[in-house]
Design a protein around this motif. Structure first.
Motif, PDB file in Angstrom:
ATOM      1  N   GLY A  50      46.273  20.809   1.671  1.00  0.00           N
ATOM      2  CA  GLY A  50      46.758  19.676   1.745  1.00  0.00           C
ATOM      3  C   GLY A  50      46.177  18.434   0.716  1.00  0.00           C
ATOM      4  O   GLY A  50      46.590  17.590   0.703  1.00  0.00           O
ATOM      5  N   MET A  51      45.040  19.025   0.287  1.00  0.00           N
ATOM      6  CA  MET A  51      44.310  17.789  -0.731  1.00  0.00           C
ATOM      7  C   MET A  51      45.058  17.849  -1.957  1.00  0.00           C
ATOM      8  O   MET A  51      44.814  18.848  -2.536  1.00  0.00           O
ATOM      9  CB  MET A  51      42.790  18.168  -0.908  1.00  0.00           C
ATOM     10  CG  MET A  51      42.097  18.324   0.347  1.00  0.00           C
ATOM     11  SD  MET A  51      40.419  18.418   0.114  1.00  0.00           S
ATOM     12  CE  MET A  51      40.446  20.005  -0.680  1.00  0.00           C
ATOM     13  N   THR A  52      45.694  16.738  -2.318  1.00  0.00           N
ATOM     14  CA  THR A  52      46.383  16.687  -3.687  1.00  0.00           C
ATOM     15  C   THR A  52      45.961  15.525  -4.640  1.00  0.00           C
ATOM     16  O   THR A  52      46.559  15.638  -5.645  1.00  0.00           O
ATOM     17  CB  THR A  52      48.055  16.485  -3.237  1.00  0.00           C
ATOM     18  OG1 THR A  52      47.836  15.079  -2.449  1.00  0.00           O
ATOM     19  CG2 THR A  52      48.422  17.254  -2.461  1.00  0.00           C
ATOM     20  N   CYS A  53      45.120  14.902  -4.105  1.00  0.00           N
ATOM     21  CA  CYS A  53      44.548  13.639  -5.062  1.00  0.00           C
ATOM     22  C   CYS A  53      43.183  13.342  -4.684  1.00  0.00           C
ATOM     23  O   CYS A  53      42.508  13.843  -3.636  1.00  0.00           O
ATOM     24  CB  CYS A  53      45.555  12.628  -4.918  1.00  0.00           C
ATOM     25  SG  CYS A  53      45.588  11.793  -3.215  1.00  0.00           S
ATOM     26  N   GLY A  54      42.721  12.540  -5.614  1.00  0.00           N
ATOM     27  CA  GLY A  54      41.259  12.050  -5.390  1.00  0.00           C
ATOM     28  C   GLY A  54      41.214  11.192  -3.978  1.00  0.00           C
ATOM     29  O   GLY A  54      40.215  11.010  -3.276  1.00  0.00           O
ATOM     30  N   HIS A  55      42.387  10.442  -3.475  1.00  0.00           N
ATOM     31  CA  HIS A  55      42.538   9.834  -1.997  1.00  0.00           C
ATOM     32  C   HIS A  55      41.995  10.978  -1.143  1.00  0.00           C
ATOM     33  O   HIS A  55      41.487  10.664  -0.024  1.00  0.00           O
ATOM     34  CB  HIS A  55      43.311   9.099  -1.989  1.00  0.00           C
ATOM     35  CG  HIS A  55      43.654   8.549  -0.698  1.00  0.00           C
ATOM     36  ND1 HIS A  55      44.305   9.066   0.389  1.00  0.00           N
ATOM     37  CD2 HIS A  55      43.362   7.147  -0.141  1.00  0.00           C
ATOM     38  CE1 HIS A  55      44.326   8.226   1.499  1.00  0.00           C
ATOM     39  NE2 HIS A  55      43.509   7.096   1.193  1.00  0.00           N
ATOM     40  N   CYS A  56      42.618  11.929  -1.215  1.00  0.00           N
ATOM     41  CA  CYS A  56      42.615  13.171  -0.325  1.00  0.00           C
ATOM     42  C   CYS A  56      41.004  13.507  -0.073  1.00  0.00           C
ATOM     43  O   CYS A  56      40.656  13.513   0.884  1.00  0.00           O
ATOM     44  CB  CYS A  56      43.556  14.303  -0.555  1.00  0.00           C
ATOM     45  SG  CYS A  56      45.267  13.746  -0.533  1.00  0.00           S
ATOM     46  N   GLU A  57      40.603  13.638  -1.325  1.00  0.00           N
ATOM     47  CA  GLU A  57      39.136  14.037  -1.223  1.00  0.00           C
ATOM     48  C   GLU A  57      38.261  13.266  -0.670  1.00  0.00           C
ATOM     49  O   GLU A  57      37.312  13.372   0.145  1.00  0.00           O
ATOM     50  CB  GLU A  57      38.712  14.301  -2.880  1.00  0.00           C
ATOM     51  CG  GLU A  57      39.344  15.540  -3.635  1.00  0.00           C
ATOM     52  CD  GLU A  57      38.731  15.560  -4.966  1.00  0.00           C
ATOM     53  OE1 GLU A  57      37.737  15.149  -5.312  1.00  0.00           O
ATOM     54  OE2 GLU A  57      39.518  16.388  -5.566  1.00  0.00           O
ATOM     55  N   ARG A  58      38.532  11.702  -0.931  1.00  0.00           N
ATOM     56  CA  ARG A  58      37.599  10.800  -0.234  1.00  0.00           C
ATOM     57  C   ARG A  58      37.703  10.749   1.216  1.00  0.00           C
ATOM     58  O   ARG A  58      36.971  10.672   1.985  1.00  0.00           O
ATOM     59  CB  ARG A  58      37.941   9.339  -0.957  1.00  0.00           C
ATOM     60  CG  ARG A  58      37.387   9.335  -2.354  1.00  0.00           C
ATOM     61  CD  ARG A  58      37.727   7.828  -2.917  1.00  0.00           C
ATOM     62  NE  ARG A  58      38.806   7.619  -3.014  1.00  0.00           N
ATOM     63  CZ  ARG A  58      39.540   7.743  -4.014  1.00  0.00           C
ATOM     64  NH1 ARG A  58      39.268   8.538  -4.959  1.00  0.00           N
ATOM     65  NH2 ARG A  58      40.971   7.250  -3.926  1.00  0.00           N
ATOM     66  N   ALA A  59      39.089  11.012   1.626  1.00  0.00           N
ATOM     67  CA  ALA A  59      39.223  11.126   2.925  1.00  0.00           C
ATOM     68  C   ALA A  59      38.511  12.152   3.726  1.00  0.00           C
ATOM     69  O   ALA A  59      38.059  11.751   4.682  1.00  0.00           O
ATOM     70  CB  ALA A  59      40.617  11.145   3.171  1.00  0.00           C
ATOM     71  N   VAL A  60      38.756  13.357   3.296  1.00  0.00           N
ATOM     72  CA  VAL A  60      37.964  14.379   3.830  1.00  0.00           C
ATOM     73  C   VAL A  60      36.421  14.063   3.693  1.00  0.00           C
ATOM     74  O   VAL A  60      35.803  14.278   4.696  1.00  0.00           O
ATOM     75  CB  VAL A  60      38.268  15.923   3.068  1.00  0.00           C
ATOM     76  CG1 VAL A  60      37.119  16.861   3.389  1.00  0.00           C
ATOM     77  CG2 VAL A  60      39.586  16.132   3.294  1.00  0.00           C
TER      78      VAL A  60
END
Length: 66
Positions: free
Chosen positions: A10-20
């Motif tokens: 479900g990680m599709t973008c830089g925002h996803c990476e930062r959230a994780v």
């Protein structure tokens, strides 16, 4: 500290990476986190138990493979 690797969907973008990364760092501020979004991998060097890290990632809305 131990090295743990998670397969996270479900990680599709830089925002996803930062959230994780933020979810993991909130649980363990000393954790070292490396994310390879193309491979869906999250590597964490932490003193926290694996279940706690997986739960933190899931609470952000991402699926963690066992």
């Amino acid at each position: 500290m131990s090295q743990q690797t998670f397969t996270v969907q479900g990680m599709t973008c830089g925002h996803c990476e930062r959230a994780v990364q933020t979810a993991i760092k909130t649980l363990d501020p000393q954790a070292e986190v490396r994310i390879d979004r193309a491979q869906n991998l999250v590597e964490v060097n932490t003193a926290q138990p694996r279940d706690a890290i997986a739960t933190a990632i899931r609470e952000e809305g991402y699926a963690v493979a066992e």
